[in-house]
Design an enzyme around this catalytic site. Sequence first.
Site, PDB file in Angstrom:
ATOM      1  N   SER A 222       0.829  -1.212   0.000  1.00  0.00           N
ATOM      2  CA  SER A 222       0.000   0.000   0.000  1.00  0.00           C
ATOM      3  C   SER A 222       0.861   1.259   0.000  1.00  0.00           C
ATOM      4  CB  SER A 222      -0.900   0.018   1.237  1.00  0.00           C
ATOM      5  OG  SER A 222      -1.533   1.279   1.334  1.00  0.00           O
TER       6      SER A 222
ATOM      7  N   LYS B 233     -13.912  -3.389   1.746  1.00  0.00           N
ATOM      8  CA  LYS B 233     -14.743  -2.184   1.588  1.00  0.00           C
ATOM      9  C   LYS B 233     -16.239  -2.457   1.800  1.00  0.00           C
ATOM     10  CE  LYS B 233     -11.550   0.304  -1.428  1.00  0.00           C
ATOM     11  NZ  LYS B 233     -11.380   1.086  -2.655  1.00  0.00           N
TER      12      LYS B 233
ATOM     13  N   GLY C 182     -17.580  -1.467 -17.414  1.00  0.00           N
ATOM     14  CA  GLY C 182     -17.492  -2.202 -16.157  1.00  0.00           C
ATOM     15  C   GLY C 182     -18.719  -1.943 -15.303  1.00  0.00           C
TER      16      GLY C 182
ATOM     17  N   GLY D  93     -17.752  -3.147  -8.445  1.00  0.00           N
ATOM     18  CA  GLY D  93     -17.656  -2.187  -7.348  1.00  0.00           C
ATOM     19  C   GLY D  93     -17.015  -0.872  -7.755  1.00  0.00           C
TER      20      GLY D  93
ATOM     21  N   ASN E  93     -20.886  -3.270 -20.213  1.00  0.00           N
ATOM     22  CA  ASN E  93     -20.248  -4.358 -19.466  1.00  0.00           C
ATOM     23  C   ASN E  93     -20.263  -5.642 -20.273  1.00  0.00           C
ATOM     24  OD1 ASN E  93     -18.940  -5.197 -17.047  1.00  0.00           O
ATOM     25  ND2 ASN E  93     -20.788  -6.343 -16.484  1.00  0.00           N
ATOM     26  N   ARG E  94     -19.227  -6.466 -20.073  1.00  0.00           N
ATOM     27  CA  ARG E  94     -19.177  -7.775 -20.729  1.00  0.00           C
ATOM     28  C   ARG E  94     -20.496  -8.512 -20.517  1.00  0.00           C
ATOM     29  NH1 ARG E  94     -14.569 -11.744 -18.599  1.00  0.00           N
ATOM     30  NH2 ARG E  94     -15.657 -11.303 -16.650  1.00  0.00           N
TER      31      ARG E  94
ATOM     32  N   MET F 223      -8.955   3.380 -14.506  1.00  0.00           N
ATOM     33  CA  MET F 223      -8.849   3.470 -13.046  1.00  0.00           C
ATOM     34  C   MET F 223      -7.681   2.665 -12.502  1.00  0.00           C
ATOM     35  SD  MET F 223     -12.949   3.631 -12.207  1.00  0.00           S
ATOM     36  CE  MET F 223     -12.834   3.447 -10.447  1.00  0.00           C
TER      37      MET F 223
ATOM     38  N   TYR G 187      -3.534   1.553 -12.489  1.00  0.00           N
ATOM     39  CA  TYR G 187      -2.275   2.272 -12.676  1.00  0.00           C
ATOM     40  C   TYR G 187      -1.140   1.301 -12.408  1.00  0.00           C
ATOM     41  CZ  TYR G 187      -2.112   2.378  -7.628  1.00  0.00           C
ATOM     42  OH  TYR G 187      -2.095   1.997  -6.319  1.00  0.00           O
TER      43      TYR G 187
ATOM     44  N   GLY H  89      -5.039   5.712 -13.360  1.00  0.00           N
ATOM     45  CA  GLY H  89      -5.730   6.050 -12.129  1.00  0.00           C
ATOM     46  C   GLY H  89      -4.841   6.420 -10.958  1.00  0.00           C
TER      47      GLY H  89
END
Length: 278
Positions: free
Chosen positions: A15, A68, A131, A134, A155-156, A222, A224, A244
């Site tokens: 992190s 989350k 997408g 979440g 979305n797929r 989103m 990186y 992102g």
Amino acid sequence: MTQHFIVIGNPINHSKSPKIHQTFAAQTDIDIRYQRQYCPDNEASFVAVVEAFFYGGGVGANVTVPFKQIAFSHCQTQGGLSEHARVAGAVNTLLIKDGAVYGDNTDGQGLVNHIISLGWPLDGARVAIIGAGGAARGVVLPLIEAGIASLTIANRTLSKAQTLVTELSAASQTIERQAIATCTTAELTGEFDLIINATSIGLTGDTLPIADSLNTHYAYDMMYGRALPFLQHFTRRGAQVSDGYGMLINQAALSFERWTGRAVEVAAATIDLQSPLT
Ligand code: ATR
């Protein structure tokens, strides 16, 4: 007096949050200690970690994968939630409010703030999100609040996009008032101002099926820290692109502001952080 913070995740070793928050602390001259907190992947352990931290005088915690949604449920039953966290169904920022644990979600607003700082226009923009997991769920309300003109979620699995729109519309009148189109990723065609990749495809090595007739002025991924074929595609098509990383810095800045009441200079922090990160 030193203020204590943690980021709770599993895995957590890599992190970047401690480094980012130390940069904000130096900028605002606040004495903080910000640590990575490993937690076994189950709800009871997460709740025990959170309770021990705040009983011990901790000021604020970030929450990352895979906790989350667990953090959301805990705040929903034991404390409170911000509007963004409630609609996202996920919490990335914890603090104590009125004696109870309170969950916020700064991820979506972090994305919006990063896009604004890039100078990309959101007011009146035609936006597509690819997408329906979440990551997509968390950015819809902040994007609509930023004044976008239209939104398409591709979305797929089409049914997941449709379910997401139904759930988000039920959760927020602001979202309900915005007509949101859905389609499969391969069916996404036409002209957009901004297309956001909110899939986890960057982790798999697969590539998205992008129609040749799909065009955009701006493309945002989103993810990186790795080569992103989605951005490479739109760079070749002449769009401006961003990964992102700035979203990560901006969501952290918003968490720091919630905890300390102090605004930070994100651009300066981004420069500071470029070299020391691993
Ligand atoms: P996150 O929390 O990161 O959004 P998630 O909830 O598991 O993760 O959602 C992952 C998203 O990436 C979904 O939209 C998923 O599409 P499906 O709903 O069809 O599964 C999308 N995704 C993941 N791998 C993909 C791939 N190889 N091709 C296309 N979409 C993919």
